[in-house]
Structures are given as C-alpha cells and as structure tokens.
Design a protein around this motif. Structure first.
Motif, short mmCIF file in Angstrom:
data_model
loop_
_atom_site.label_atom_id
_atom_site.label_comp_id
_atom_site.label_asym_id
_atom_site.label_seq_id
_atom_site.Cartn_x
_atom_site.Cartn_y
_atom_site.Cartn_z
N GLY A 34 0.79 -1.22 0.00
CA GLY A 34 0.00 0.00 0.00
C GLY A 34 0.82 1.26 0.00
O GLY A 34 0.61 2.12 0.86
N SER A 37 -1.22 4.32 0.24
CA SER A 37 -2.14 4.44 1.35
C SER A 37 -2.06 5.84 1.95
O SER A 37 -0.97 6.33 2.29
CB SER A 37 -1.81 3.41 2.45
OG SER A 37 -1.93 2.11 1.95
N THR A 38 -3.20 6.48 2.08
CA THR A 38 -3.21 7.80 2.71
C THR A 38 -3.42 7.71 4.21
O THR A 38 -3.16 8.68 4.93
CB THR A 38 -4.32 8.66 2.09
OG1 THR A 38 -5.58 7.99 2.24
CG2 THR A 38 -4.05 8.92 0.61
N PHE A 40 -2.01 5.34 7.25
CA PHE A 40 -0.92 4.36 7.35
C PHE A 40 -0.33 4.36 8.75
O PHE A 40 -0.53 5.30 9.55
CB PHE A 40 0.17 4.68 6.32
CG PHE A 40 0.61 6.12 6.29
CD1 PHE A 40 1.60 6.59 7.14
CD2 PHE A 40 0.00 7.02 5.41
CE1 PHE A 40 2.00 7.92 7.12
CE2 PHE A 40 0.39 8.35 5.37
CZ PHE A 40 1.39 8.81 6.24
N TRP A 70 -11.95 0.93 11.71
CA TRP A 70 -10.53 0.68 11.57
C TRP A 70 -9.99 0.02 12.85
O TRP A 70 -10.53 0.24 13.94
CB TRP A 70 -9.76 1.97 11.32
CG TRP A 70 -9.99 2.58 9.97
CD1 TRP A 70 -11.12 3.21 9.53
CD2 TRP A 70 -9.06 2.62 8.89
NE1 TRP A 70 -10.98 3.64 8.23
CE2 TRP A 70 -9.71 3.30 7.81
CE3 TRP A 70 -7.77 2.17 8.71
CZ2 TRP A 70 -9.09 3.50 6.60
CZ3 TRP A 70 -7.13 2.39 7.50
CH2 TRP A 70 -7.79 3.04 6.45
N ASN A 121 -9.05 -1.98 7.81
CA ASN A 121 -10.26 -1.18 7.65
C ASN A 121 -11.42 -2.14 7.45
O ASN A 121 -11.54 -2.77 6.39
CB ASN A 121 -10.12 -0.23 6.46
CG ASN A 121 -11.33 0.68 6.31
OD1 ASN A 121 -12.25 0.65 7.13
ND2 ASN A 121 -11.34 1.49 5.27
N VAL A 126 -5.06 -3.18 5.11
CA VAL A 126 -4.46 -2.00 4.50
C VAL A 126 -2.94 -2.11 4.52
O VAL A 126 -2.25 -1.85 3.54
CB VAL A 126 -4.92 -0.73 5.24
CG1 VAL A 126 -4.25 0.52 4.65
CG2 VAL A 126 -6.44 -0.60 5.18
N GLN A 127 -2.37 -2.52 5.66
CA GLN A 127 -0.93 -2.71 5.80
C GLN A 127 -0.66 -3.90 6.71
O GLN A 127 -1.43 -4.18 7.63
CB GLN A 127 -0.26 -1.47 6.41
CG GLN A 127 -0.20 -0.26 5.50
CD GLN A 127 0.51 0.90 6.17
OE1 GLN A 127 0.05 1.39 7.19
NE2 GLN A 127 1.63 1.31 5.60
N THR A 172 1.41 10.20 1.26
CA THR A 172 1.09 8.77 1.26
C THR A 172 2.23 7.99 1.91
O THR A 172 3.36 8.50 2.05
CB THR A 172 0.85 8.25 -0.17
OG1 THR A 172 2.06 8.34 -0.91
CG2 THR A 172 -0.27 9.02 -0.85
N TYR A 173 1.93 6.74 2.27
CA TYR A 173 2.92 5.93 2.96
C TYR A 173 4.22 5.83 2.17
O TYR A 173 5.32 5.93 2.72
CB TYR A 173 2.35 4.53 3.20
CG TYR A 173 3.33 3.57 3.86
CD1 TYR A 173 3.61 3.70 5.22
CD2 TYR A 173 3.97 2.58 3.13
CE1 TYR A 173 4.51 2.84 5.84
CE2 TYR A 173 4.87 1.73 3.73
CZ TYR A 173 5.14 1.84 5.10
OH TYR A 173 6.04 1.00 5.70
#
Length: 997
Positions: A34, A37-38, A40, A70, A121, A126-127, A172-173
């Motif tokens: 990701g 990913s916004t 993170f 989340w 999520n 996501v990570q 982002t990540y």
C-alpha cells in the motif's frame, strides 16, 4: 520448551539489490504494501531496556478521516496468528498540512524476531508491517499474506522514550522512510516528517556506505533517484580498479585493489534544460576475512569473548530447526575433538519463512553478529546472503558421558554428542504435555527433593543433595519452542515422546539411541534432536515400561490393610452444576475443541474439579479403578468434596456417590463410608475439600463415631478426621485408630511466615503437627486404644520440620519396602508429601508397606483433566494418573482369637423426663454375655458433648451421673461396651429427653 522471543540484533546489514540499494536491519527488503495508502502506520514502539514502558502504535492520515471500523491488529511471528486487536474510533485530528496522527496503547506488544502490526479497515487489510523479519499471517485480515519488514528495529537496549518512525515529506505511505530508534513523538508528526506534496526536484538517493571484498565479484549496486523527468542517466567517479558502471546507474565487476574510495554519482534527467544532482558515498574494499574458528567464538567461559562483534565462521550443519520456532541451525567444526572450548555453534535465522536455507551435512560459511541469548552463544545470520554453502561434510558425534559440571557442559555447547552409553532415568514429565520436554537424571534414580533426604538445618547433607541434583539433571527437548497448551495448531500435532504405549514414567530408564545436540535455554541444560520432532521417537530414545510392575500394589501382608489416597479434587458437583443451580459463576480450562474439561475458578468458594458430567465420569472411572485395585481394608481420602461447604444438606453427598461407584464397579457391597459426625459436632468453618474414610465392612467395623479435630492450628488447612476400627475377625485388643490429615499447602503464602527451603507456611504445618500429636494421644486415651495410625497428605517432605515434630512426639514414618519409591513429583524432583505414621503399638503390628506408583510417576497428559488437549488420545479408564499423588498401603497383622461371645447392653436413664438446667440424670448400664455378667469397660457418649465417661463394670453393671442440660430437646446417648478377650464389643443407642421447667 517455552516459546522463544528474540530481541533485534544490533548490526545493520547492507543488501545490494538489482532494483536499488536499501539499508536493511535483520532481513532483506520486500515490496512495501500500500505505498499509496493515505492512512498508514506512522510510528511503533515495542521494546526498550529493562521492563517495556509505554508501547504504542501510531496511525497517520488526512485530517477528519473517520476511523470507525478501523483497527490495529498485533500478529505473533511464532505461529503467525493475531494475539491482540485494538479498535480505533473518532477521527484523525488536524495537526499539520491537513494531516494528523492518532496514537493507541499497545501494552504487551511482542518484542520481535519477528512480529507484526496490521492496519485493517473493517475486514480489509491496509498494511501488514513487521519488524525483525517477515512471516506469513495465519488468521484474520492478514491470513496468508506475507508481512513486509520495515527495515529498522528496537534492540531492547534503548532508553525509554524512543521509537521507530517514518520520516520525509509527502502525503502517502510510500513518500516516507522508516528510521530509528529515535526520540518518540506519539500523537504528533515525527521529527523530520512534513505532511504535504513532496518537491519534484531531481534528487539522487544516498545509498549509504558499502563494504566489498577484493578479488570477489560484487553484488551489482544500482542507485536510485526521484523527481525531475525520467529516464535518468548516471556518471561515476572515484571507482576502484576492476569496477565499472552503466549509464542506468549500476556499478558492477570485481575490485582488484584495496582501500577506501569516495564515489561520486551524478544523475541527469531528460528535461530541457536537463537537471542534475549528485551524491557521494564511501566504498571500502578489504582483504578477504579468514573465518573465525567456532572455538574462538565460544571461548572457554560461559559467554563469548566476541559478543557484539560481526564475524565469519565455517562448519558443517549438524541440526536444522526450520519448523517449531527455534528458527536456525547448528554448525560444528569438522574433525574437532571435545576440548576446553566448544566446536559447535547455533546460527539464528529469525523465522520459519527462511526455511530450507541449509540441509544436514552442508558445509557452510556464515557471517553474523555474535550474541548470548538466554545463556546460549549464537550467531545471527541477518540475510540469506550471510549463509554460503561451500560443499558437504561429516561430523562424527563425540561419545561422552553427560558432564556433571557447568564448565564441562559449556565445552560441549551446541556440539553433536553420542550419549547412548550414559544411563539416564526419567525425572520430570510434567512439561511433556505442554512443551514437549522430558527431564532426565544420570544414574538410576530421579532427582530427589532435598528435604526428602535432609532437613535444611542439616547443612552438609542438604547441600549435598542440591549439588547432586545440579550435577545429574538435563532436559530432553523436542527441537522446538512449541507450546502445545496455547498454540491451537500444535494441539493437532502429536505430543513428542509419549503415547498410550510409550509412557516415559518418572523413575523409568531412558536410553538416548541417536546423537543429540547439547543446548542451553531457560536456565537449564538440554539435549536436542537434530530437528524438530512430534510423536513418539523410538529410534531416538528408548523408555523403560514400568507400568506392568505397578499394575497392582506390592503384597504388604497382614490381615488388615490401611491406605491413604489423595483423590485430586473429587467433586460430584461439577462447575456446570454450580452455575446452573444459581450458586455462583465458573471459569474453565478447555480442550482443543473449546469444550470445558475442568474448573479454573468457581466463585464464591465453589467446586474445583470436573467441569461437566462427562468429565466427572472420566475422573471417577480412574479413581474407582485405582481404589478397587488398591484393595485395602481402610482407605483415608484427601481432597474430596465437602458437600456441606457447597451449600448442600448432606456433608457426605460426594463421599456417598464415590462409594456407590466403587461398589457398582466391584459388583458387590465392597465398600462403606464413615459418616460425618453429628451436625452439632462439626466445625463452624470448613474448606470445600475435606478428608474422609471408606472401609471394607467384611474386614473391619466402626468403633464409635468419627471425630473432627477442630483446632485453631488448622484454620488454614483441613481439620483432621479420626475414626476407630475393629477387625471383624479380631478382638477388642485389635482395635486401632486412624487419623487422616491434609495439612496447609506450600503453594500460597501465610501472613508473617517467610518462604524458605521447606516452602510457604512451614510454621503453620509445624503447629498443625504438634496439635495433631496431642489430639492423637487424647483420642487414643478416650477410646481406650493402643494402636494408632496417622495418614494423609501432610504437604511436608520426609525430613521437614512438621514430620520431625511428629517423630519427636513418638511417631514413626512408614516407608516403602521397595527402595526409591515416593508419593509425589514436583519440579522434576521426587519425594513424599503423603505419609502413614504409626505409634509404637501400631508399629509392632505392621507387616509391610508399599507406595503404589501409579499417579505421580505418570505424565499429566494421562489425567482426566487433559482429555482431548492433544490429537493423541491419552485417556484410558485405568488406574494410571487417577491423581497426582501416589497412594500408600500398610499391612497390619491381626492376632487370631476364638470367636468372641455376643454381649447384650441394656441402658436405663432416670428420670425419663429431664428438666433443663435443673436435673442431673443418672444412667444405669447392665451388660451380659451368654447369660452371665460381662467384665470390662463401658464408654458413655452424649450428643454434643462427646465422650463423657468411661466406667469399669462391676458384676456386669455400671452407672454415671451426667451434667445438667442447658437446653430442651432430645439428645442421643451412646453406651459402648468395649469387649474383652472372650466377649465381643457391643453398644446401645437411646435418647435423653430434656424438657423445660
């Protein structure tokens, strides 16, 4: 053995990859999940020096992001499963550049090697970021996904207040880079972190310093840049001879000169006009390093002289632990003989996802940092490139005896040895059920509890036993760190070493038939197979089968036998009964299917045994089989339910149910139980477990009522229970008393009593012994008895103060006629907590003694409480592991006499209506036998008063004047004629009616 948790290594290894140059800690890089990913993971703290403080995980993202749904999920690298989940809530605050952070507490987060944090999520992963290595997730949102190592780690030596965190500029990540440990900043942007759109200026990435070896091809070094207009072209200056470059930014070749070189790399983009940037880094070309001998790494002490240094060594692989959690392999110097320093070394490879790196017999060269972990010298191979196969080799295991000293064991650490010529005895099988290990002792006996042999005041003798235990003990481990009790997947694998046929009982001979590796961990020396094992291993170890010799007790002779048996919290009130009846709540221990098996804790003051009826049946079947096979005349019982203390009307309810089960199994009325005293004679306060008696009515009859000794000394224990018995085939002179005991345990502390070599509450047990001795004398005097036995669980080993106090009072401990038999096994040491003691008169009648080794010697896997804990079915409704204490049985020789005459007792109470607080009633007794006056004594017992008088018959008659009664009611009067050489005992039970004035 317990699951191994590892701290991160201190060294940072540089990995040169075709796709770019990245600085890695511990493991090679893999794709970042990701990168766009916004929301993170932004910061992690999981380890610091001493006790971990303030562990947390921080999440970053756009301000106002709703975090409902989340969660942060923590994953354990040992097995891959999630172990903690924290739900997020609220929204991300605005802190800088339209972004913000949220920090969540992560107390208890594992310390790596490896472990991971997942950002989820709802159910979407996501990570899945790990530290100190990578692994595949098992269960949850990360199921089947391989984690990504963040490339930095906390070694566990950092001061409190540091963390691992992202740095750089972006939104982002993928715009940020992990760094640290550095000063933490929970719930705030990190140091060196700017939220916002990153600059698009052309920037060459600094690859860091690089070390290579002269005359060896290097791994290609490819530089990276960002910003500007791709594609890029590169130029290099300062390269040593033998190295060249390509325009796409790759350096390769074989350096032919040594030295330190400053390399300048210039990048040019494709814009018009073109932009450029340059970066400098150090390239060191060194001479080849001669491998360091394993013996030099090990040194001659208990720690390595090279700890903390990175070295290269070589050896032949003698053991591989790709599965089971040890995560590594063992190498040994070929051709080296045992000496003052070991020639073996454990190589730690972090996690099972790196399995298959080596095979047994590979000759390898390994580079890594030297460290001490739990007392074991090891080398940490941070990447696959640190392990180079150079061929194959052979190691001949050293034929040795197990060393008796620490220094001699250190000299064999991690070496392959042949112990087939060493005699071992099983000493500890308690942890076999959980950690797959078996404690062994050299010689022909298990390790012995020191206070079984010597009182701590006998310093020389006591210290000698302690030293002997230290010299003889070693653990046979399973080549794994698997916890079969908590690891759900492991419960479906067969336990190592034992099954229904191979039992590894304490006291059994053990022969190690295959070579093993000497190991150290968790404060104990161990020997490991050359790979992780499950199930029985007849080719590796042979255990003597000692069950057949213990199928029945040894013949102890005598016409009467007395035994003692701790029945392991036998409750016919199950935990489910307790809950369903509304009396309280329970928590339970469950099997691998999640089914309740035994009570963990039932409140308030509830049962302690089986959870459900099916579990009670399994427990009862074993106890019934064992007691019926014991075949004693009198059996004292400990740890049986006190039904009255559980709120039931009948104190003997559980005792009666056990007796019925015994008779049903025997197919006859083989047993009866001794009733509790009258309610008025019971203590005001009792434990939920109690002592009791069962007996064979065809062998003995009861001589009066039972008596509970309610003394302040027993306020923290179970009160002793006394009962007199008369052999059916004997005479009055053959009557004897048995007093069953269950002293205060060693497990919990007593106020004001320090713990010492004799365990907690030794002073309490001494006081109980002294009070018991006096009570026993009083009971014998009141009943006119000579022979008396003390039985039960004294929670005191043979030479501890309470037992010596009883010896000082004139009692003799009866030990088994068979040498080296004990009633209990704890912490790998054998001794007797359960005893039968005799006074002088009883001692003269003893014909034999046996401790029947059916319980304490068995692994706990065979107990009803571990039913279906493992895929191997260990349970059988037999005598083995019916309890955790071995029973003891004593034979008594009863003098044969002619059949006594029958006595007839007639009692007359005057007046027939006694006025409360005023009248002193008189009791007249007449005893005749075969038409003639009897001789001897009569005893008078009044309900609520106990024994009130003993009178000698005069022409077959006696009388007594009783004290006034204070309250109206009906009082039971028992008059016992105690018999003579020619006349049998007899009694009469009548009532005294007391009225108001």
């Amino acid at each position: 053995m317990p699951a191994l948790r590892r701290a991160a290594g201190a060294s940072v290894v540089v990995s040169l990859l075709a796709g770019g140059l990245s600085a890695l800690a511990v493991a090679p890089a893999s794709a970042v999940p990701g990168p766009d990913s916004t929301v993170f993971i932004n910061e992690i703290h999981y380890d610091n020096a001493s006790t971990d403080v303030g562990e947390f995980v921080e999440v970053a993202g756009p301000a106002g992001t709703d975090l409902t749904g989340w969660s942060i999920v923590l994953y354990n690298g040992n097995g891959g499963a999630p172990y903690a989940t924290t739900a997020l809530s609220g929204s991300i605050p605005s802190q800088a550049g339209g972004y913000g952070t949220v920090s969540v507490d992560a107390a208890g987060i594992q310390n790596g090697a490896p472990d991971a944090v997942a950002l989820v999520n709802s159910s979407t992963l996501v990570q899945f970021l790990s530290y100190e290595g990578t692994f595949a997730g098992v269960g949850g949102a990360a199921d089947g996904q391989t984690s990504t190592d963040i490339g930095v780690a906390e070694a566990g030596t950092e001061a409190v207040g540091q963390s691992l965190q992202l740095t750089g500029t972006g939104t982002t990540y993928g715009d940020f880079t992990w760094t640290g440990p550095t000063a933490q900043s929970p719930a705030a942007a990190n140091t060196g972190q700017t939220f916002g759109t990153p600059s698009n200026d052309l920037t060459a990435t600094d690859p860091g310093d690089v070390e290579v070896t002269v005359d060896e091809p290097i791994t290609p070094i490819t530089l990276e840049a960002r910003g500007g207009t791709a594609p890029y072209s590169w130029e290099f200056s300062g390269l040593p001879a033998g190295l060249g470059e390509t325009s796409d930014g790759t350096i390769g070749g074989t350096p032919t000169e040594t030295g330190e070189f400053t390399i300048t790399a210039t990048v040019t983009d494709s814009a018009e006009p073109a932009a450029t940037d340059e970066v400098q880094f150090a390239l060191t070309v060194s001479e080849p390093v001669e491998p360091t001998a394993i013996a030099d790494i090990q040194g001659t002490g208990d720690t390595s002289p090279l700890a903390g240094q990175t070295v290269t060594t070589e050896g032949v692989v003698t053991a591989v632990y790709d599965t089971g959690g040890k995560n590594g392999f063992v190498i040994q110097t070929a051709g080296a003989e045992p000496g003052t320093a070991s020639h073996g070394l454990f190589v730690y490879t972090y996690n099972g996802t790196r399995a298959g790196l080596v095979d047994l017999g590979d000759a390898v060269e390994v580079t890594g940092e030297v460290s001490e972990y739990n007392g074991l010298t090891e080398l940490t191979a941070g990447s696959d490139g640190d392990i180079v196969k150079t061929g194959t080799g052979t190691i001949t295991p050293a034929a040795v005896s197990w060393p008796a000293t620490e220094a001699a064991r250190e000299s064999l650490e991690s070496m392959l040895v042949d112990l087939s010529g060493q005699q071992f005895t099983v000493s500890n099988n308690y942890s076999t059920n959980r950690y797959g290990e078996v404690g062994l002792a050299t010689g022909d006996t298990p390790l012995i509890t020191p206070t079984e042999v010597a009182n701590p005041s006998e310093t020389e003798a006591y210290d000698a036993v302690v030293a002997d235990n230290a010299a003889r003990g070693v653990i046979l481990d399973d080549g794994a760190s698997t916890d079969y009790q908590t690891n759900a997947a492991a419960k479906d694998q067969p336990l190592p070493w034992i099954d229904q046929d191979i039992t590894a009982r304490v006291g059994a001979d053990a022969t190690l038939d295959a070579p093993v590796v000497v190991d150290y961990g968790f404060d104990a020396w161990r020997v490991q197979p050359t790979g992780a094992v499950t199930g029985v291993q007849p080719d590796l170890v042979t255990f003597e089968d000692t069950r057949p010799d213990n199928a029945t007790p040894q013949d102890v002779g005598g016409d009467i036998t007395v035994a003692t048996f701790n029945v392991l919290n036998y409750f016919n009130t199950t935990g489910m009964d307790w809950v369903e009846s509304g009396r309280g709540t329970c928590t339970y221990y469950t099997d691998r299917a999640g089914d309740e098996v035994t009570d963990n804790r039932c409140e308030p003051d509830g049962p302690r045994g089986a959870a459900e009826d099916e579990d009670l049946t399994r427990q009862q079947d074993k106890i019934v089989a064992a007691i019926n096979a014991l075949d004693a005349s009198v059996v004292s019982l400990e740890e049986i339910e006190n039904s009255l203390a559980l709120g039931e009307a009948d104190r003997d309810d559980a005792l009666a149910e056990l007796t019925t089960a015994l008779n049903d199994a025997a197919g006859e009325e083989r047993w009866a139980f001794v009733p509790s005293p009258d309610p008025a004679d019971l203590p005001a306060s009792e434990d939920v477990i109690r002592t009791a008696f069962i007996y064979d009515p065809s062998a003995v009859s009861l001589d009066g009522d039972s008596v509970i000794f309610d003394d302040p000394a027993f306020a923290n224990a179970r009160q002793p229970l006394a009962q007199a018995f008369v052999p059916v085939a004997g005479a009055e002179s053959d009557a004897f008393a048995v007093i069953v005991n269950h002293f205060k345990s060693k497990g919990s502390a007593c106020d004001g009593e320090p713990e010492g070599p004799q365990g907690n509450c030794n002073e309490s047990r001494v006081a109980q012994a002294e009070a018991l001795a006096q009570f026993a004398d009083d009971f014998a005097t009141e009943r006119g008895l000579e022979k008396e036995f003390l039985t039960g669980d004294f929670n005191s080993y043979t030479r501890e103060d309470p037992m010596l106090a009883l010896e000082d009072a004139g009692w003799t401990q009866l030990t088994s006629d068979t040498a080296d038999e004990w009633s209990y096994s704890f912490d790998g040491q054998s001794g007797s907590l359960d005893h039968v003691l005799a006074n002088d008169a009883a001692l003269a009648a003893v014909t034999g003694v046996d401790i029947w080794e059916i319980n304490a010697n068995e692994a706990i896997a065979y107990e009803y409480s571990r039913h279906n804990y493992n895929v191997t079915d260990f349970y059988a409704p037999d005598v083995y592991r019916a309890s955790d204490h071995n029973p003891e049985i004593v034979g008594i020789d009863v003098t044969e006499t002619a059949q006594p005459a029958t006595a007839h007792v007639k009692v007359d109470v005057r007046p027939d209506r006694v006025k409360a607080k005023k009248t002193r009633p008189r009791v007249w007794v007449r005893v005749r036998a075969e038409g003639a006056p009897a001789t001897g004594q009569v005893a008078f017992r009044v309900q609520g008063r106990g024994l009130v008088a003993v009178k000698r018959l005069d022409d077959g008659r006696a009388h007594v004047r009783l004290a006034r009664f204070q309250k109206p009611g009906r009082y039971r009067l028992t008059v016992v004629y105690r018999g003579s050489e020619t006349v049998a005992r007899a009694k009469d039970v009548s009532q005294i009616r007391v009225v108001r004035r």
